[in-house]
Design a protein around this motif. Structure first.
Motif, PDB file in Angstrom:
ATOM      1  N   LYS A  39       0.893  -1.158   0.000  1.00  0.00           N
ATOM      2  CA  LYS A  39       0.000   0.000   0.000  1.00  0.00           C
ATOM      3  C   LYS A  39       0.932   1.209   0.000  1.00  0.00           C
ATOM      4  O   LYS A  39       1.741   1.372   0.929  1.00  0.00           O
ATOM      5  N   MET A  65       1.251  -8.447   4.393  1.00  0.00           N
ATOM      6  CA  MET A  65       1.430  -9.029   5.714  1.00  0.00           C
ATOM      7  C   MET A  65       0.798  -8.158   6.814  1.00  0.00           C
ATOM      8  O   MET A  65       0.290  -8.665   7.814  1.00  0.00           O
ATOM      9  N   GLY A  66       0.835  -6.850   6.652  1.00  0.00           N
ATOM     10  CA  GLY A  66       0.251  -5.939   7.628  1.00  0.00           C
ATOM     11  C   GLY A  66       1.253  -5.455   8.663  1.00  0.00           C
ATOM     12  O   GLY A  66       2.235  -6.128   8.951  1.00  0.00           O
ATOM     13  N   VAL A  67       0.972  -4.277   9.220  1.00  0.00           N
ATOM     14  CA  VAL A  67       1.920  -3.608  10.124  1.00  0.00           C
ATOM     15  C   VAL A  67       2.301  -4.487  11.321  1.00  0.00           C
ATOM     16  O   VAL A  67       3.467  -4.620  11.673  1.00  0.00           O
ATOM     17  N   MET A  68       1.300  -5.096  11.935  1.00  0.00           N
ATOM     18  CA  MET A  68       1.549  -5.903  13.134  1.00  0.00           C
ATOM     19  C   MET A  68       2.514  -7.052  12.844  1.00  0.00           C
ATOM     20  O   MET A  68       3.523  -7.230  13.534  1.00  0.00           O
ATOM     21  N   LYS A  69       2.232  -7.843  11.821  1.00  0.00           N
ATOM     22  CA  LYS A  69       3.089  -8.990  11.505  1.00  0.00           C
ATOM     23  C   LYS A  69       4.449  -8.540  10.993  1.00  0.00           C
ATOM     24  O   LYS A  69       5.470  -9.183  11.267  1.00  0.00           O
ATOM     25  N   ASP A  73       7.770   2.757  11.935  1.00  0.00           N
ATOM     26  CA  ASP A  73       7.395   3.727  12.961  1.00  0.00           C
ATOM     27  C   ASP A  73       7.134   3.047  14.311  1.00  0.00           C
ATOM     28  O   ASP A  73       7.608   3.524  15.347  1.00  0.00           O
ATOM     29  N   ARG A 110      -5.750  -0.569  27.391  1.00  0.00           N
ATOM     30  CA  ARG A 110      -5.403  -0.883  25.997  1.00  0.00           C
ATOM     31  C   ARG A 110      -5.494   0.301  25.050  1.00  0.00           C
ATOM     32  O   ARG A 110      -5.060   0.218  23.909  1.00  0.00           O
ATOM     33  N   ALA A 111      -6.105   1.407  25.485  1.00  0.00           N
ATOM     34  CA  ALA A 111      -6.338   2.510  24.556  1.00  0.00           C
ATOM     35  C   ALA A 111      -5.046   3.240  24.192  1.00  0.00           C
ATOM     36  O   ALA A 111      -4.373   3.766  25.081  1.00  0.00           O
ATOM     37  N   PRO A 112      -4.688   3.264  22.901  1.00  0.00           N
ATOM     38  CA  PRO A 112      -3.501   4.033  22.515  1.00  0.00           C
ATOM     39  C   PRO A 112      -3.747   5.531  22.697  1.00  0.00           C
ATOM     40  O   PRO A 112      -4.871   6.005  22.567  1.00  0.00           O
ATOM     41  N   PHE A 137       0.279   1.706  19.234  1.00  0.00           N
ATOM     42  CA  PHE A 137       0.271   0.383  19.833  1.00  0.00           C
ATOM     43  C   PHE A 137       1.627  -0.262  19.570  1.00  0.00           C
ATOM     44  O   PHE A 137       2.119  -0.234  18.452  1.00  0.00           O
ATOM     45  N   PRO A 161       3.429  -3.554  19.142  1.00  0.00           N
ATOM     46  CA  PRO A 161       3.169  -4.995  18.993  1.00  0.00           C
ATOM     47  C   PRO A 161       4.060  -5.861  19.887  1.00  0.00           C
ATOM     48  O   PRO A 161       3.599  -6.874  20.408  1.00  0.00           O
TER      49      PRO A 161
END
Lengths: 123, 379
Positions: free
Chosen positions: B19, B34-38, B237, B304-306, B329, B331
């Motif tokens: 993206k 894959m996405g940001v987390m992975k 980031d 949990r709230a960022p 957040f 990970p």
């Protein structure tokens, strides 16, 4: 039971005067990994288009708007400890809240599934 | 609107399904499928490959051919001690304005390659590079050459615990390189690179400066390894935030001094006086002496709230004491993490504070950074 969609990618499944609200799989995919969901208090009155919940991914926070007006009657507590459910099942177990719909005629301005699919294809 | 610039790996990013987003004038990959987390977790567990070719690269050297002349010249613009750099050694520093505000942060290396050890090699932020090069052109004295390499060099970073195993397959010399040191070596018989053991993720790893013509081949060779995945700016980031590293334009800018930003460690002892001879030295010395200036601190929200950038920070009585400059957040941390500036009496680790998220106060506390332990290889 019918399901309607907003241009902001919320869905509402209607059963009598109860609506179950969530975000579409398309929106969940765009957001990426959901890490936090903020749900409204039960009993809160929301107008059509009002902010009803917040969904956050690693990078950003997004609002979830009420597709129609009504009173929040239930929230999906599962999401507080397992926000990733939104990614796993946006149109099922990842629902956000249930509401008592105040004015069913507000549903008329929403898209049905076919129209929504067409809308997403055009994005 | 002007056309976005593209790095030499632009087509590769697109082919991998990235993206793309505008960043500092470039069309850059924010995430891959894959996405940001992975991507984040993959970098911490294996090895992530980053295209950082949008960053500015330049060389500085003196016509008299000595390292000392070039080092002395650069020392007028940065707080770091440059003259003491050994061949191959690298330091983190900042360009400061006359008021001691941070114009940019940057990496400065003395080249280690025989015949080139009189040269300095700089890597600066993409968003600041035009201004940085102008700043250098304005303030470097006659007899100093500034050779901007953006037309010839790409930059990639291989980060994570597997980076050493992956890269040493191409040249075993990278194995013994220690953190903040660099070498100029061939990674294939024809591809010569400037390789430094550094990065901006908190992990062990390398930054590799390579010719534009070779970067695609080198990238494909690195990606062929099963432990290597391409990683976007999103995970870059979250990785740097967990590592407690400042992002220019967010955590640091002209409004803060290096002391306020917690970068005291990057200023060597004899460079801390008002007459150290660089732009902003008086402010740096004053801020070291003044125990009342604000400070950048790590912040751990409870729950949990960022808490995102620009979130207001309050003391427990509801008085505003600062603002979040980076937050999200983590990970690896498994929860929200943030950094921000607070008034000096709130900087102690453990100090309870509150964050105003969407109008509601949320409990948080000041914590020591990093949020994920640094894994630098120091030999």
């Amino acid at each position: 039971m019918s399901v309607y969609f907003t241009e902001d990618h919320e869905w509402i499944k209607v059963d009598g005067d109860t609506g179950t609200v969530g975000i579409s799989p398309y929106a969940a995919k765009q957001l990426g990994d959901v890490v936090y969901v903020e749900l409204p208090e039960i009993g809160r009155e929301v107008g059509k288009g009002d902010e009803a919940a917040v969904v956050e991914s690693v990078k950003a926070a997004s609002e979830v708007y009420a597709p129609v007006g009504g009173e929040v009657t239930e929230v999906n507590q599962t999401l507080e400890d397992a926000p990733e459910t939104v990614n796993a099942s946006a149109d099922g177990d990842g629902w956000f809240l249930k509401m008592k719909i105040a004015d069913a005629s507000e549903l008329e301005s929403l898209m049905d599934e076919a129209k929504y699919k067409e809308y997403c294809d055009g994005l | 609107m002007s056309e976005l610039l593209k790095t030499k790996l632009h087509a590769k990013h697109q082919a991998l399904g990235a993206k793309m987003v505008p960043f500092a004038g470039y069309d850059m990959p924010v995430q891959y499928p894959m996405g940001v987390m992975k991507e984040h977790l993959h970098t911490r567990e294996k090895a992530g490959l980053f295209d950082v070719s949008h960053m500015g690269q330049c060389f500085i050297f003196a016509d008299d051919g000595t390292f000392e002349t070039a080092a002395r010249a650069l020392e007028t613009l940065v707080p770091a001690d440059i003259q003491s750099l050994k061949p191959g050694q690298q330091r983190y520093s900042q360009f400061l304005n006359d008021e001691g505000g941070i114009l940019d942060d940057l990496m400065i290396s003395r080249l280690g390659f025989e015949g080139h050890t009189h040269k300095l090699y700089l890597v600066v932020n993409a968003g600041c590079k035009a201004d940085d090069f102008m700043h250098l052109a304005t303030y470097m004295p006659p007899g100093i050459t500034i050779d901007v390499a953006d037309d010839t060099l790409s930059l990639i970073a291989l980060q994570g615990p597997k980076a050493v195993d992956v890269l040493s397959q191409f040249n075993p010399a990278v194995r013994d390189l220690t953190f903040m040191n660099s070498i100029d070596i061939p990674l294939t018989p024809t591809i010569w690179c400037h390789v430094s053991r550094s990065g901006y993720t908190g992990e062990d790893g390398y930054e590799i400066s390579v010719k534009h013509d070779d970067v695609q081949t080198l990238t494909d060779m690195l990606l062929a390894h099963e432990d290597v995945e391409m990683i976007g700016l999103g995970a870059r980031d979250s990785l740097r935030l967990e590592a407690g590293l400042c992002l220019y334009g967010h955590d640091i800018d002209t409004g803060v001094s290096p002391i306020e930003a917690g970068l005291f460690w990057s200023i060597q002892k004899h460079r801390r006086s008002a007459n150290a001879g660089y732009k902003g030295a008086a402010r740096v010395a004053a801020d070291i002496a003044d125990k009342s200036t604000k400070r950048l601190v790590g912040i751990q929200p409870e729950g949990r709230a960022p808490a995102r950038e620009h979130t207001e920070i309050q003391d427990l009585d509801g008085n505003t004491i600062g603002e979040i400059t980076s937050g999200g957040f983590g990970p690896t941390a498994g929860g929200p993490v943030a950094m921000g500036y607070v008034a000096r009496k709130f900087t102690k680790a453990g100090t309870p504070i509150q964050l105003i998220v969407r109008g509601k106060p949320r409990a948080a506390k000041v914590v020591k950074m990093p949020f994920a332990p640094h894994k630098y290889y120091r030999g």
